[in-house]
Motif scaffolding. Structure first.
Motif, PDB file in Angstrom:
ATOM      1  N   VAL B  65       0.848  -1.202   0.000  1.00 44.58           N
ATOM      2  CA  VAL B  65       0.000   0.000   0.000  1.00 44.58           C
ATOM      3  C   VAL B  65       0.883   1.251   0.000  1.00 44.58           C
ATOM      4  CG1 VAL B  65      -1.644   1.364   1.357  1.00 44.58           C
ATOM      5  CG2 VAL B  65      -1.942  -1.105   1.174  1.00 44.58           C
ATOM      6  N   ARG B  68       2.595   1.915  -3.352  1.00 48.80           N
ATOM      7  CA  ARG B  68       1.669   2.412  -4.376  1.00 48.80           C
ATOM      8  C   ARG B  68       1.329   3.877  -4.131  1.00 48.80           C
ATOM      9  NH1 ARG B  68      -2.433  -1.702  -3.257  1.00 48.80           N
ATOM     10  NH2 ARG B  68      -3.996  -0.234  -3.989  1.00 48.80           N
ATOM     11  N   VAL B  69       1.039   4.210  -2.864  1.00 53.98           N
ATOM     12  CA  VAL B  69       0.718   5.601  -2.534  1.00 53.98           C
ATOM     13  C   VAL B  69       1.903   6.494  -2.899  1.00 53.98           C
ATOM     14  CG1 VAL B  69       0.343   7.214  -0.632  1.00 53.98           C
ATOM     15  CG2 VAL B  69      -0.916   5.075  -0.694  1.00 53.98           C
ATOM     16  N   TYR B 132      -7.077   4.200   0.133  1.00 46.00           N
ATOM     17  CA  TYR B 132      -5.879   4.405  -0.675  1.00 46.00           C
ATOM     18  C   TYR B 132      -5.871   5.766  -1.374  1.00 46.00           C
ATOM     19  CZ  TYR B 132      -3.004   4.005  -4.817  1.00 46.00           C
ATOM     20  OH  TYR B 132      -2.120   4.263  -5.815  1.00 46.00           O
ATOM     21  N   THR B 136      -3.418   9.171  -1.010  1.00 45.31           N
ATOM     22  CA  THR B 136      -2.657   9.632  -2.175  1.00 45.31           C
ATOM     23  C   THR B 136      -2.905  11.118  -2.445  1.00 45.31           C
ATOM     24  OG1 THR B 136      -2.914   7.413  -3.073  1.00 45.31           O
ATOM     25  CG2 THR B 136      -2.125   9.098  -4.580  1.00 45.31           C
ATOM     26  N   SER B 211      -6.466   7.783   6.192  1.00 43.08           N
ATOM     27  CA  SER B 211      -6.666   6.418   5.711  1.00 43.08           C
ATOM     28  C   SER B 211      -7.966   5.862   6.274  1.00 43.08           C
ATOM     29  CB  SER B 211      -5.512   5.529   6.134  1.00 43.08           C
ATOM     30  OG  SER B 211      -5.717   5.119   7.462  1.00 43.08           O
ATOM     31  N   SER B 215      -6.678   0.133   4.543  1.00 36.89           N
ATOM     32  CA  SER B 215      -5.515   0.719   3.900  1.00 36.89           C
ATOM     33  C   SER B 215      -4.552   1.239   4.958  1.00 36.89           C
ATOM     34  CB  SER B 215      -5.924   1.832   2.947  1.00 36.89           C
ATOM     35  OG  SER B 215      -6.657   2.791   3.647  1.00 36.89           O
ATOM     36  N   THR B 217      -0.784   1.934   6.115  1.00 41.86           N
ATOM     37  CA  THR B 217       0.530   2.104   5.500  1.00 41.86           C
ATOM     38  C   THR B 217       1.602   1.567   6.433  1.00 41.86           C
ATOM     39  OG1 THR B 217       0.904   4.284   6.426  1.00 41.86           O
ATOM     40  CG2 THR B 217      -0.241   4.189   4.316  1.00 41.86           C
TER      41      THR B 217
END
Lengths: 302, 266
Positions: B65, B68-69, B132, B136, B211, B215, B217
């Motif tokens: 996660v 990707r973020v 997610y 972001t 979040s 999700s 982190t």
């Protein structure tokens, strides 16, 4: 020349502008509004909520329900006033301590032969890139009761009983100095490096001792770097959450931690928002000052 | 400042300063190879905590996660931040310029708890499901300001006559940007991207606010473990992260040095 509307310029300005308005300014307006609301046992956990489908009268009704209750609560409850004062005290003391550690380091770097300086600079920057959380965490193993510091000192026979540092404000000072040291050293080193060495030679020729030359020439000329570095430590230290939470104890009151607990612990969103607004008001002067400095520097460079 | 002859005071302050900066990290790395679960007692060399880490699915999930973020938000931040830097340096007059530059510099010094709380309230107000994408968006917003500062310092030293020459020769503005301006400011954009990527990897506070369930982190995962005390598995994870960052910083500074040498020759 082409006098038609410049669409490229329009989009170049609008896209980041609108992004910041939506994701930076608008959220603040919502925080201010929220700080005037009341807590409720619902989801979302506050009243009033605005329902624009009900028309004009609902908006008036909504505005009537907003009040400054949360702020008067902040002023009345000792916890919040003490948190602010204690954050201020911790931020000021740790900024000073960072300066005590950072000044000799930046000075020593600026005095090194030129070919060494880029490597030393990289060595100061490197910890800044590694995780903040991990760097704070690394001190727990050192400072705790049966940690490395105590076991080393006891093995050497310097102390008989373990020092209580972990979960005290002292540990918070160590954590802040350690985490924010690069922020202070970098601008300070940049100003120290630029000082013209011939000034110091002239002072020496005229009979000034190195100590006197330092206090009369080097130190005053390094003040812009000191101020820039001090702001970069003081401002984030005021709102710090991770360091007081992991290294500090129950006696360590800091406003960032109070806000976090109000939000995640008590789920009082309106009160947490009021704490945020009050913290921002305290920081507005140093932040504006810092902004002016940034802009001035940019003008000076251009 | 000119170097002076060897001086005990300077040598001592350097040694103490760098010792202070590096000793805690060094201890952390050494104890990640400790066989004993006790953090203060050396129980022999072992890599068991690394094995345990890679078998821990919750950690691997959180790492995925986070990655990707960081990749997506750093890329958005690099684009928006470069645009913002062009505006800051090139567009001298437009309505709201003061507000614009204020919004670029403020997030740099804004306490994270305030940024996190305000973004969360925004997401709740507009009814966006937290997860997610909200992390972001939050990371993109604060990282773009860092990119803008890095890129604008590069744009300041930019020779405008190059762009003017291209425009005089009939190139369109967009073409000029991609063929003249972009290649020159690219190192700064890459540096900004790396900064945005690292800030995103590192962020605990803003991610915790923005979040949602499902999700988590990596910093959030680390934080929840660390609150319970020292944990050798976290030491192993920290060692991996520190090594990756160190390699990254060394590579970028070598690239930067080569670039500087190339420019010096020209």
């Amino acid at each position: 020349m082409n006098h038609s509307f410049n669409w490229g310029r329009f989009w170049l300005i609008s896209i980041p502008f609108i992004w910041l308005l939506v994701f930076f300014l608008l959220p603040f307006i919502i925080v201010v509004k929220m700080s005037l609301s009341d807590m409720a046992n619902a989801m979302p956990p506050y009243v009033p909520t605005l329902d624009l489908t009900q028309g004009w009268s609902s908006l008036m009704e909504y505005l009537k329900q907003l009040d400054f209750e949360n702020y008067s609560f902040l002023m009345d409850d000792e916890l919040y006033v003490l948190s602010y004062l204690s954050s201020l005290k911790i931020a000021l003391i740790s900024t000073f301590l960072t300066l005590l550690v950072g000044y000799p380091l930046a000075y020593g770097m600026a005095k090194m032969p030129e070919k060494w300086r880029p490597i030393l600079l990289m060595m100061v920057i490197l910890p800044f890139w590694t995780s903040f959380l991990i760097r704070v965490y690394s001190w727990i193993g050192i400072l705790k009761g049966d940690g490395l510091l105590n076991s080393t000192l006891m093995a050497l026979g310097l102390i008989n009983e373990p020092l209580v540092i972990m979960n005290t404000t002292t540990a918070v000072y160590i954590g802040i100095v350690y985490s924010y040291l690069p922020f202070l050293v970098l601008p300070l080193y940049a100003t120290l490096e630029k000082i013209d060495h011939s000034l110091l030679e002239a002072a020496a020729d005229l009979g000034a001792s190195p100590m006197k030359a330092f206090w009369q020439i080097t130190f005053p000329m390094s003040l812009p770097g000191v101020v820039a570095g001090a702001f970069l430590v003081f401002i984030p230290a005021m709102g710090e959450f991770v360091i007081p939470d992991l290294l500090g104890g129950s006696e360590t009151l800091m406003i960032g931690k109070t806000l976090w607990e109000e939000f995640f612990g008590n789920r009082d969103w309106p009160l947490a928002s009021a704490v945020a607004v009050a913290l921002l008001l305290l920081l507005v002067i140093p932040i504006l000052f810092f902004q002016r400095m940034q802009e001035k520097q940019q003008e000076a460079n251009s | 400042m000119n170097p002076t002859r060897f001086n005990w005071f300077n040598a001592t302050s350097l040694a103490l300063g760098f010792g202070f900066l590096y000793l805690p990290i060094l201890i952390l790395i050494i104890f990640s190879f400790n066989d004993s679960k006790l953090v203060t007692v050396w129980g022999g060399f072992s890599t068991r905590w690394y094995v345990a880490l890679f078998q821990d699915e919750a950690f691997m999930e959180a790492a995925w996660v986070t990655l990707r973020v960081a990749l997506v938000s750093a890329t958005f931040a690099a684009i928006l931040g470069t645009m913002a830097a062009m505006v800051l340096i090139r567009a001298k007059r437009f309505p709201g310029r003061m507000l614009f530059s204020g919004m670029i510099y403020s997030p740099l010094v804004m306490p994270e708890v305030i940024t996190g709380l305000s973004l969360l309230l925004l997401f709740v107000a507009i009814g966006l499901d937290r997860g997610y994408w909200t992390i972001t968006l939050a990371h993109t917003t604060f990282a773009m300001c860092y990119v803008a500062v890095v890129v604008s310092s590069r744009l300041l030293s930019f020779d405008m006559s190059l762009e003017e020459a291209a425009l005089d020769l009939g190139s369109t503005r967009l073409n000029t940007f991609f063929q003249v301006t972009l290649p020159i400011i690219l190192p700064a954009i890459i540096a900004g991207w790396l900064l945005a990527f690292t800030l995103s990897l590192d962020d605990l506070v803003i991610a915790s606010f923005t979040s949602g369930p499902g999700s988590t982190t990596l910093p959030m995962k680390i934080y929840s473990q660390v609150r319970l005390g020292v944990n050798p598995q976290i030491n192993a994870l920290s060692t991996i992260l520190i090594t990756l960052v160190a390699i990254g910083v060394v590579i970028t500074s070598l690239l930067g040095k080569r670039q500087a040498e190339k420019e010096g020759k020209q």
